[in-house]
Motif scaffolding. Structure first.
Motif, PDB file in Angstrom:
ATOM      1  N   ALA A 122      -4.633  36.714  21.904  1.00 16.33           N
ATOM      2  CA  ALA A 122      -4.397  35.284  21.677  1.00 16.33           C
ATOM      3  C   ALA A 122      -3.985  34.976  20.242  1.00 16.33           C
ATOM      4  O   ALA A 122      -3.534  33.884  19.964  1.00 16.33           O
ATOM      5  CB  ALA A 122      -5.637  34.469  22.043  1.00 16.33           C
ATOM      6  N   GLY A 123      -4.159  35.905  19.331  1.00 19.17           N
ATOM      7  CA  GLY A 123      -3.754  35.670  17.948  1.00 19.17           C
ATOM      8  C   GLY A 123      -4.875  35.141  17.084  1.00 19.17           C
ATOM      9  O   GLY A 123      -6.052  35.352  17.352  1.00 19.17           O
ATOM     10  N   ASP A 124      -4.479  34.410  16.046  1.00 23.89           N
ATOM     11  CA  ASP A 124      -5.426  33.952  15.033  1.00 23.89           C
ATOM     12  C   ASP A 124      -5.895  32.530  15.278  1.00 23.89           C
ATOM     13  O   ASP A 124      -5.093  31.645  15.551  1.00 23.89           O
ATOM     14  CB  ASP A 124      -4.800  34.019  13.640  1.00 23.89           C
ATOM     15  N   LEU A 125      -7.197  32.348  15.133  1.00 19.74           N
ATOM     16  CA  LEU A 125      -7.817  31.034  15.197  1.00 19.74           C
ATOM     17  C   LEU A 125      -8.386  30.751  13.813  1.00 19.74           C
ATOM     18  O   LEU A 125      -9.253  31.478  13.329  1.00 19.74           O
ATOM     19  CB  LEU A 125      -8.931  31.016  16.253  1.00 19.74           C
ATOM     20  N   ARG A 126      -7.869  29.711  13.156  1.00 19.81           N
ATOM     21  CA  ARG A 126      -8.282  29.358  11.797  1.00 19.81           C
ATOM     22  C   ARG A 126      -9.170  28.124  11.856  1.00 19.81           C
ATOM     23  O   ARG A 126      -8.736  27.055  12.257  1.00 19.81           O
ATOM     24  CB  ARG A 126      -7.050  29.093  10.941  1.00 19.81           C
ATOM     25  N   LEU A 127     -10.440  28.291  11.444  1.00 16.93           N
ATOM     26  CA  LEU A 127     -11.394  27.192  11.390  1.00 16.93           C
ATOM     27  C   LEU A 127     -11.711  26.911   9.923  1.00 16.93           C
ATOM     28  O   LEU A 127     -11.944  27.850   9.151  1.00 16.93           O
ATOM     29  CB  LEU A 127     -12.683  27.554  12.135  1.00 16.93           C
ATOM     30  N   THR A 128     -11.731  25.660   9.542  1.00 18.19           N
ATOM     31  CA  THR A 128     -12.077  25.290   8.173  1.00 18.19           C
ATOM     32  C   THR A 128     -13.368  24.490   8.206  1.00 18.19           C
ATOM     33  O   THR A 128     -13.470  23.508   8.934  1.00 18.19           O
ATOM     34  CB  THR A 128     -10.959  24.456   7.527  1.00 18.19           C
ATOM     35  N   ILE A 129     -14.352  24.938   7.424  1.00 21.87           N
ATOM     36  CA  ILE A 129     -15.610  24.209   7.341  1.00 21.87           C
ATOM     37  C   ILE A 129     -15.822  23.775   5.892  1.00 21.87           C
ATOM     38  O   ILE A 129     -15.427  24.467   4.959  1.00 21.87           O
ATOM     39  CB  ILE A 129     -16.812  25.025   7.880  1.00 21.87           C
ATOM     40  N   GLN A 130     -16.424  22.626   5.727  1.00 20.01           N
ATOM     41  CA  GLN A 130     -16.690  22.078   4.405  1.00 20.01           C
ATOM     42  C   GLN A 130     -18.156  22.313   4.063  1.00 20.01           C
ATOM     43  O   GLN A 130     -19.038  21.977   4.854  1.00 20.01           O
ATOM     44  CB  GLN A 130     -16.359  20.587   4.408  1.00 20.01           C
ATOM     45  N   LEU A 131     -18.382  22.902   2.888  1.00 24.24           N
ATOM     46  CA  LEU A 131     -19.731  23.279   2.486  1.00 24.24           C
ATOM     47  C   LEU A 131     -20.112  22.636   1.157  1.00 24.24           C
ATOM     48  O   LEU A 131     -19.256  22.350   0.325  1.00 24.24           O
ATOM     49  CB  LEU A 131     -19.835  24.792   2.291  1.00 24.24           C
ATOM     50  N   LYS A 132     -21.400  22.440   0.988  1.00 27.21           N
ATOM     51  CA  LYS A 132     -21.974  22.142  -0.318  1.00 27.21           C
ATOM     52  C   LYS A 132     -23.038  23.202  -0.527  1.00 27.21           C
ATOM     53  O   LYS A 132     -23.907  23.408   0.321  1.00 27.21           O
ATOM     54  CB  LYS A 132     -22.578  20.752  -0.384  1.00 27.21           C
ATOM     55  N   CYS A 133     -22.939  23.911  -1.635  1.00 27.18           N
ATOM     56  CA  CYS A 133     -23.860  25.000  -1.911  1.00 27.18           C
ATOM     57  C   CYS A 133     -24.826  24.573  -3.016  1.00 27.18           C
ATOM     58  O   CYS A 133     -24.408  24.078  -4.059  1.00 27.18           O
ATOM     59  CB  CYS A 133     -23.070  26.232  -2.327  1.00 27.18           C
ATOM     60  N   TYR A 134     -26.101  24.725  -2.745  1.00 27.32           N
ATOM     61  CA  TYR A 134     -27.154  24.386  -3.696  1.00 27.32           C
ATOM     62  C   TYR A 134     -27.745  25.673  -4.262  1.00 27.32           C
ATOM     63  O   TYR A 134     -27.619  26.744  -3.660  1.00 27.32           O
ATOM     64  CB  TYR A 134     -28.259  23.580  -3.005  1.00 27.32           C
ATOM     65  N   ASP A 135     -28.430  25.564  -5.387  1.00 26.70           N
ATOM     66  CA  ASP A 135     -29.127  26.695  -5.971  1.00 26.70           C
ATOM     67  C   ASP A 135     -30.082  27.289  -4.928  1.00 26.70           C
ATOM     68  O   ASP A 135     -30.605  26.570  -4.063  1.00 26.70           O
ATOM     69  CB  ASP A 135     -29.897  26.235  -7.213  1.00 26.70           C
ATOM     70  N   LYS A 136     -30.324  28.580  -5.020  1.00 21.61           N
ATOM     71  CA  LYS A 136     -31.153  29.284  -4.028  1.00 21.61           C
ATOM     72  C   LYS A 136     -32.491  28.598  -3.777  1.00 21.61           C
ATOM     73  O   LYS A 136     -32.969  28.537  -2.653  1.00 21.61           O
ATOM     74  CB  LYS A 136     -31.375  30.717  -4.496  1.00 21.61           C
ATOM     75  N   ASP A 137     -33.115  28.072  -4.830  1.00 21.45           N
ATOM     76  CA  ASP A 137     -34.455  27.490  -4.700  1.00 21.45           C
ATOM     77  C   ASP A 137     -34.452  25.981  -4.461  1.00 21.45           C
ATOM     78  O   ASP A 137     -35.511  25.379  -4.339  1.00 21.45           O
ATOM     79  CB  ASP A 137     -35.267  27.805  -5.955  1.00 21.45           C
TER      80      ASP A 137
END
Length: 158
Positions: A108-123
């Motif tokens: 079927a080929g390539d499926l491109r998904l885009t997700i939006q993230l916010k990354c916080y400090d580990k703790d």
């Protein structure tokens, strides 16, 4: 003839499969919803396909993931993989990170998904574990006439 199928993408924090959260940002960024992660942590990503699809590879933010088929029957197939956020610095206030999940499907080929993230400090769990419970994103997809691509028709957070 176009063939349509559904993809469910879910993520959990490891170890222990802790749930993730997301927030609705409205029109402030490119995407309406933002998934919250912590830097320097491991996550499990699960993908399921209805009807079943074969996965050749999964690329997350430019890195190839080791993916394994978990289950397959006549109605669905499911895959699991892990990724780590060691290269994700905490996102600055008022900014978001867009991450590409590129899934190469057999036949079927390539499926491109885009997700939006916010990354916080580990703790910093005070902020990362607040908001709406993130279960999965459901994508309604269609194979295009060009056999090397798949189009996302609809995206729904659950």
């Amino acid at each position: 003839m176009k063939h349509s199928f559904k993809v469910l993408l879910s993520m959990k924090k490891e170890p222990g499969g802790q749930p993730l959260f997301y927030k609705t940002d409205g029109q402030r960024f490119k995407r309406e919803k933002t998934i919250k992660l912590n830097s320097k942590c491991q996550y499990r990503m699960d993908l399921s396909f209805t009807p079943p699809r074969g996965v050749e590879s999964v690329n997350f933010n430019g890195g190839l993931l080791e993916v394994r088929e978990v289950t397959r029957d006549s109605t669905a197939s499911a895959y699991s993989s892990f990724f780590h956020t060691q290269d994700f610095d905490p996102t600055k206030k008022g900014q978001r990170r867009e991450v590409c999940v590129l899934i190469t499907l057999k036949d079927a080929g390539d499926l491109r998904l885009t997700i939006q993230l916010k990354c916080y400090d580990k703790d910093n769990v005070q902020h990362s574990e607040w908001g709406s419970n993130f279960h999965c994103i459901e994508y309604l997809c269609e194979e295009l006439a060009d056999p090397s691509a798949v189009e996302v028709v609809k995206e729904t957070f659950r």
